[in-house]
Design a protein around this motif. Sequence first.
Motif, PDB file in Angstrom:
ATOM      1  N   CYS A 212       0.975  -1.225  -0.111  1.00 45.04           N
ATOM      2  CA  CYS A 212      -0.035   0.074   0.047  1.00 45.04           C
ATOM      3  C   CYS A 212       0.935   1.165   0.120  1.00 45.04           C
TER       4      CYS A 212
ATOM      5  N   SER B  73       0.225   4.273   1.783  1.00 44.22           N
ATOM      6  CA  SER B  73       0.106   5.085   3.121  1.00 44.22           C
ATOM      7  C   SER B  73       1.006   4.629   4.138  1.00 44.22           C
TER       8      SER B  73
ATOM      9  N   THR C 236      -1.040   3.589   7.099  1.00 42.05           N
ATOM     10  CA  THR C 236      -1.852   2.317   6.995  1.00 42.05           C
ATOM     11  C   THR C 236      -0.855   1.176   7.082  1.00 42.05           C
TER      12      THR C 236
ATOM     13  N   THR D 239      -5.255   4.876  -2.008  1.00 48.09           N
ATOM     14  CA  THR D 239      -6.213   6.066  -2.233  1.00 48.09           C
ATOM     15  C   THR D 239      -6.558   6.360  -3.591  1.00 48.09           C
TER      16      THR D 239
ATOM     17  N   THR E  82     -13.745   6.144   1.371  1.00 52.02           N
ATOM     18  CA  THR E  82     -13.167   5.023   1.834  1.00 52.02           C
ATOM     19  C   THR E  82     -13.914   3.620   1.095  1.00 52.02           C
TER      20      THR E  82
ATOM     21  N   TYR F 199      -9.290   2.732  -2.292  1.00 57.60           N
ATOM     22  CA  TYR F 199     -10.196   3.421  -1.689  1.00 57.60           C
ATOM     23  C   TYR F 199     -10.643   4.708  -1.780  1.00 57.60           C
TER      24      TYR F 199
ATOM     25  N   ALA G  27     -10.779   8.486  -1.611  1.00 60.42           N
ATOM     26  CA  ALA G  27     -10.363   9.392  -0.694  1.00 60.42           C
ATOM     27  C   ALA G  27     -10.937  10.999  -0.884  1.00 60.42           C
TER      28      ALA G  27
ATOM     29  N   THR H  14     -11.252  12.171   3.121  1.00 63.20           N
ATOM     30  CA  THR H  14     -10.442  11.468   4.132  1.00 63.20           C
ATOM     31  C   THR H  14      -8.990  11.311   3.262  1.00 63.20           C
TER      32      THR H  14
ATOM     33  N   SER I 230      -3.841  10.968   5.956  1.00 67.47           N
ATOM     34  CA  SER I 230      -3.405   9.489   6.282  1.00 67.47           C
ATOM     35  C   SER I 230      -3.990   9.200   7.757  1.00 67.47           C
TER      36      SER I 230
ATOM     37  N   SER J 273     -11.414   2.397   9.028  1.00 69.94           N
ATOM     38  CA  SER J 273     -11.963   1.855   7.771  1.00 69.94           C
ATOM     39  C   SER J 273     -10.667   1.534   6.709  1.00 69.94           C
ATOM     40  N   LYS J 274      -9.720   2.015   7.166  1.00 67.67           N
ATOM     41  CA  LYS J 274      -8.284   1.793   6.321  1.00 67.67           C
ATOM     42  C   LYS J 274      -7.980   0.586   6.884  1.00 67.67           C
TER      43      LYS J 274
END
Length: 257
Positions: free
Chosen positions: A33, A35, A38, A105, A116, A215, A217, A229, A232, A238-239
């Motif tokens: 990913c 982020s 995350t 995102t 999300t 997802y 953003a 959203t 970060s 949800s993330k």
Amino acid sequence: MILEEFDPNRQAIINPQDLHKPIEGFPKVVISCFSRVTFARLLENYEHDEITRTSMANFEVIVYGITIGEQQIAVFNAPVGAASCVGIIEDLIQFGMEKLVLFGTCGVLNQDIEATSIIIPTSALRDEGTSYHYLPASDEVEVNKGILPLFQSFLDSHKISYQKGKVWTTDAPYRETIGKMKRRKESGAICVDMECSAVAALAAFRGFELCHFFYAADHLSEEKWDIRTLSSHSDLDSKDRIADLAIQFALFWEKAD
């Protein structure tokens, strides 16, 4: 144009195999990913061990192994931007990766797409430069080729809603003008990111399997940018669930063959 000068020669002046050796026992399935938050939380939630390290110019990427039951997958935090992301994935292929689950995102071009919520790209508009070194010039590249039915079936079985559509991939986020956005929407794009078309081109060229999803953003509109959203630290629960989803699919996919 220079970007139309595609060279299909698979041997370059500098190649991943010139810098790295295959790693015995390297996991066939890898998750990544973009982020940092995350990814850090993912590592907090799963026991992990360092497998190896690689680098791109002025930054280092650590690849970890996560073992769940008798299955092991690898995870790493992908760099943002088409060129850097593709360069690191090239190294992962050399280590032994055969399948990649990549998520992150995207900005949405329709305010009705909820924050999300999951978006599966089926094609990507190639508004970046990296993909043109892996495939002949074209406006679009197919995304999730071959894996789409399996991923949809997995989401359906877990009663997870999603939508499919075209993504606009650009490597110049500060040049996402209203005029360009209107033209990309007219071409069918429902969201925008910075890596998808390049990673899809790499997968087609190198022959590894790719599952790429987003997802939602921020929202890009003609009136005012809505960050929603994108931060970060927004909607972390949800993330986290999306990261767990990626891991569960990776385990499922690892067993699917």
